[in-house]
Design a protein around this motif. Structure first.
Motif, mmCIF file in Angstrom:
data_model
loop_
_atom_site.group_PDB
_atom_site.id
_atom_site.type_symbol
_atom_site.label_atom_id
_atom_site.label_comp_id
_atom_site.label_asym_id
_atom_site.label_seq_id
_atom_site.Cartn_x
_atom_site.Cartn_y
_atom_site.Cartn_z
ATOM 1 N N TYR A 10 168.289 62.788 33.753
ATOM 2 C CA TYR A 10 168.544 63.418 35.099
ATOM 3 C C TYR A 10 167.628 62.689 36.223
ATOM 4 C CZ TYR A 10 171.242 66.670 32.341
ATOM 5 O OH TYR A 10 172.204 67.331 31.937
ATOM 6 N N ARG A 11 168.556 62.378 37.637
ATOM 7 C CA ARG A 11 167.979 61.760 39.244
ATOM 8 C C ARG A 11 168.114 62.301 39.627
ATOM 9 N NH1 ARG A 11 169.716 56.241 39.890
ATOM 10 N NH2 ARG A 11 170.472 56.986 42.278
ATOM 11 N N LEU A 24 172.261 63.734 39.204
ATOM 12 C CA LEU A 24 173.183 63.322 38.899
ATOM 13 C C LEU A 24 172.728 62.409 37.208
ATOM 14 C CD1 LEU A 24 171.949 60.808 42.074
ATOM 15 C CD2 LEU A 24 174.910 61.844 41.523
ATOM 16 N N PHE A 25 173.940 62.665 36.968
ATOM 17 C CA PHE A 25 172.998 62.125 35.480
ATOM 18 C C PHE A 25 175.175 61.426 34.670
ATOM 19 C CE2 PHE A 25 176.910 65.594 33.888
ATOM 20 C CZ PHE A 25 176.273 66.788 35.205
ATOM 21 N N MET A 29 177.413 64.912 37.755
ATOM 22 C CA MET A 29 176.257 65.558 38.906
ATOM 23 C C MET A 29 176.846 67.432 39.203
ATOM 24 S SD MET A 29 177.207 64.219 43.189
ATOM 25 C CE MET A 29 178.938 65.544 43.084
ATOM 26 N N VAL B 58 178.636 58.349 45.678
ATOM 27 C CA VAL B 58 177.256 58.393 44.874
ATOM 28 C C VAL B 58 177.516 58.134 43.129
ATOM 29 C CG1 VAL B 58 177.600 60.948 44.646
ATOM 30 C CG2 VAL B 58 174.906 60.080 44.576
ATOM 31 N N GLN B 59 178.185 58.696 42.465
ATOM 32 C CA GLN B 59 178.601 57.857 41.502
ATOM 33 C C GLN B 59 179.608 56.860 41.518
ATOM 34 O OE1 GLN B 59 177.676 58.443 38.423
ATOM 35 N NE2 GLN B 59 176.827 60.830 38.532
ATOM 36 N N TYR B 86 174.461 56.353 41.850
ATOM 37 C CA TYR B 86 173.960 56.237 40.448
ATOM 38 C C TYR B 86 175.330 55.668 39.634
ATOM 39 C CZ TYR B 86 173.132 58.780 35.990
ATOM 40 O OH TYR B 86 172.714 59.173 34.785
ATOM 41 N N ASN B 88 176.879 53.234 37.374
ATOM 42 C CA ASN B 88 177.116 53.548 35.095
ATOM 43 C C ASN B 88 178.013 52.489 34.795
ATOM 44 O OD1 ASN B 88 177.314 57.188 34.975
ATOM 45 N ND2 ASN B 88 178.246 56.322 36.888
ATOM 46 N N PRO B 150 170.028 56.367 29.172
ATOM 47 C CA PRO B 150 171.099 56.787 28.979
ATOM 48 C C PRO B 150 172.205 56.858 27.854
ATOM 49 C CG PRO B 150 170.328 58.123 31.203
ATOM 50 C CD PRO B 150 169.997 56.811 30.889
ATOM 51 N N PHE B 179 175.172 61.819 24.772
ATOM 52 C CA PHE B 179 176.265 62.532 24.821
ATOM 53 C C PHE B 179 177.331 61.698 24.329
ATOM 54 C CE2 PHE B 179 173.943 62.783 29.315
ATOM 55 C CZ PHE B 179 174.062 64.418 29.099
#
Ligand code: SF4
Ligand code: SF4
Lengths: 87, 372
Positions: A10-11, A24-25, A29, B58-59, B86, B88, B150, B179
């Motif tokens: 996590y962040r 964030l992950f 979120m 943000v993502q 963030y 991905n 992750p 996950f």
């Protein structure tokens, strides 16, 4: 008690557009309310829960009596969610 | 009534290329693949990322196609993480090497999602139409963890691999995933052509879900498993991307901005980042805003008290199944077209056809998706 750390998955960061801290992950979120954010900001891998309570007491001297219980609740919830790890 | 003003776009999906070394029968990319020469250049991507971050995104997901086929990926990742995204990476793992895993880490990549087609080489390589990719993927998964990312593993569950669910659970555990998404294919784009072959039966799904639950109950640590059932077996549709144009913004390889990666199939004119600012795209009055709010809704959605929950369901699914993108999603049992879904379910497990693989060379122009 052992020191609390943020799970490296996590962040934690402040988001201007949402005016709040978020966790964030991968592909997700969580928006944090101000008290959750204050607690998580104290989770630095060095302090245990007692030290976190003390730090927040020092930062918010006017906080109500039951702040300790709220912190304990949040820490329990954050642990269950795997956001933080102990030791 | 004016359309509601949305909050900021929180999620940006950057589909940086249409090119892909795999040819999966369940691919949800458009059946008519774009041309590589239409792809927007590095500078346009960097600008787009900056604008999106400025708006509050943000993502950020890098996908494709296979995003690793863009040699400027590291540069884009670096730019994005400097901006505070963030980041991905959503990849098949083909084209991933230790060198690139390391370079991406240095660029600030936050997370890698690897997709698998099955738990054994036979199924994995058969479905993806490429030999040896299974062994390669396992190796890559180990490297991803070795470099401290992750890791999410995504297994696309279909009628061809659902019997392997136990092996999939074990494989994911062994690979140390954080996950695991066990997602039954969604029937958009290419996958729609193969719907009858790919849709597991209800019994198969229930058995698989029971196995996942049992495995989960016995777990004390290890990956978190997420099982996603296809909405064909539901009586209420899935909410469209949290509400059309409310949270998600997809930019396709040619710069088209969409509320979801499937929306391109709809007969709408979507704006393009090449000539329109993201702010105009998000807050302006183009077709990007077409299904915001509920003014467009037909009956029975219009007066339905659940309309704030599912927004009338998926526009693309309505379009594919009924030919009219405004209709209630046929998954809903209040829809007058619900029988179309029931007919598909009745056919599950009985198909005689062979899978149609997506090979650009013999791209079959069955365009349920296209109207022009
Ligand atoms: S009628 Fe429309 S709004 Fe109501 S549940 Fe069905 S799809 Fe959702
Ligand atoms: S309607 Fe289209 S845009 Fe919305 S979720 Fe469905 S596929 Fe995506």
């Amino acid at each position: 008690m052992s020191a609390l750390s943020l799970n490296p998955l996590y962040r934690l960061q402040f988001e201007k557009a949402q005016d709040c801290y978020v966790l964030l992950f991968p592909e997700g979120m969580v928006k944090l309310n101000p008290s959750a954010a204050e607690i998580l900001l104290q989770v630095d891998g060095n302090k245990d829960e007692t030290a976190i309570v003390a730090a927040l007491r020092a930062k918010f001297p006017d906080a109500p009596e039951d702040m300790d219980a709220d912190i304990a609740d949040f820490v329990a919830k954050a642990t269950e969610n795997n956001w933080i790890t102990h030791g | 009534m004016a359309k509601p003003q949305p909050g900021p776009p929180l999620w940006l999906l950057a589909e940086v290329t249409y090119a892909c070394p795999l040819h999966c029968p369940y691919c949800s990319n458009p059946t008519e693949l774009g041309d590589k020469t239409d792809e927007i250049d590095t500078q346009t991507w960097l600008d787009t990322l900056s604008q999106a971050r400025e708006l509050g995104a943000v993502q950020l997901g890098f996908s494709g196609g296979e995003p690793l086929l863009r040699q400027d990926l590291e540069m884009m990742v670096k730019h994005a993480s400097d901006l505070g995204f963030y980041t991905n990476l959503i990849t098949s793992g083909i084209g991933l090497t230790e060198k690139r895993i390391k370079a991406l880490k240095e660029a600030g990549l936050a997370h890698i999602q690897l997709s698998f087609q099955g738990a054994s080489p036979d199924i994995n390589d058969l479905v993806g139409q490429r030999k040896h990719s299974f062994a390669h993927k396992q190796k890559i998964a180990r490297l991803v963890k070795q470099y401290d990312y992750p890791m999410v593993l995504n297994f696309c569950i279909t009628a061809t691999n659902i019997h392997e669910i136990q092996e999939i659970l074990e494989l994911a555990t062994e690979l140390n995933a954080d996950f695991v998404e066990l997602a039954t294919v969604q029937y958009y784009g290419w996958a729609y052509l193969n719907r009858d072959e790919l849709l597991p039966t209800k019994t198969q799904l229930e058995e698989a879900e029971a196995k996942v639950n049992a495995y989960r109950d016995a777990q004390t640590s290890g990956p978190k498993f997420i099982f996603v059932t296809p909405d064909y077996y539901e009586t209420r549709p899935k909410a469209c991307m949290n509400g059309w144009g409310s949270t998600f913004l997809t930019v396709t390889p040619d710069g088209t901005a969409l509320p979801c990666h499937s929306a391109r199939m709809l007969p709408l004119q979507f704006p393009n980042v090449k000539d329109t600012s993201l702010e105009k795209i998000w807050y302006g009055e183009t077709d990007f805003a077409y299904f915001r709010g509920d003014d467009w809704m037909p009956s029975p959605c219009k007066t339905c008290e659940e309309k704030d929950k599912d927004f009338g369901g998926c526009r693309c699914q309505a379009y594919m199944l009924t030919g009219d993108m405004h209709k209630t999603d046929p998954v809903c049992d209040k829809s007058p077209n619900h029988h179309l879904i029931q007919a598909a379910i009745a056919k599950a497990g009985h198909s005689q056809k062979t899978l149609v693989y997506r090979d650009p060379k013999n791209a079959i122009p069955i365009s349920i998706a296209e109207t022009e």
